[in-house]
Design a protein around this motif. Sequence first.
Motif, PDB file in Angstrom:
ATOM      1  N   ASN A 193       0.788  -0.963  -0.030  1.00 56.65           N
ATOM      2  CA  ASN A 193       0.148   0.204  -0.243  1.00 56.65           C
ATOM      3  C   ASN A 193       1.210   1.354   0.157  1.00 56.65           C
TER       4      ASN A 193
ATOM      5  N   GLU B  34       0.157   4.695  -0.220  1.00 60.97           N
ATOM      6  CA  GLU B  34      -0.740   5.618   0.048  1.00 60.97           C
ATOM      7  C   GLU B  34       0.288   6.087   1.042  1.00 60.97           C
TER       8      GLU B  34
ATOM      9  N   TRP C 201       3.157   8.561   1.550  1.00 63.98           N
ATOM     10  CA  TRP C 201       2.311  10.197   0.563  1.00 63.98           C
ATOM     11  C   TRP C 201       2.870  11.204   1.989  1.00 63.98           C
TER      12      TRP C 201
END
Length: 212
Positions: free
Chosen positions: A2, A4, A7
């Motif tokens: 993952n 994300e 970020w």
Amino acid sequence: MNYEQYWLEFLTIASVHLLAVASPGPDFAVVLKHSIKFGRRAAMMTSVGVGLAILLHVSYSLLGIGILIKTTPGLFEAISYLAAAYLFYIGWGAIRSPAVKVDGHNEIGTELVAISDAKAFSIGFLTNGLNPKATLFFLSVFAVVVSADTPNEIKAMYGLYLAVATGLWFCALSYFLSTKKIRVFISAKGYWFDRFMGLVLILLAIKLVLPE
């Protein structure tokens, strides 16, 4: 995986890096000097050298060698003195820069001196690669901002971004400073500017070896 979740790390790193790369330092000084004295191509090659040197810092940070450098005062001090000697060397060369002779065959702002691509690249690479301040910056970033659980491939992607962003920043600076209007503006007394940047490099060298 993952991506994300990484970020926030990336945005933090990018923000800190933007502030660091925009602040005056040895990289800024040498790119500025080459833009004025040698022109756009040389400054671009210098910028590429600075950018690729970032990968050197990233590599030893990922391998854990940076911790060894940080925790071995003698080694870090030796790197600091080596960097200072190098900055002093190129700074002294700039201070001894002679006045440019302009004759009827040369327009103001045209290239009157030259430097090879390899030399311009190596100066940029060594200026950043030997900078102990850059060493501390990357050690801090990878120790504080980046989680210990972040995979090495993600860290490598961070490093690649930092290298590309640094190179692009200084290439943009090189392009702006080597435009005809800028070069015409400073060409008449450009050697004084070269000497000033040499003094800046020498002062940076002295700062590296002075106790905080």
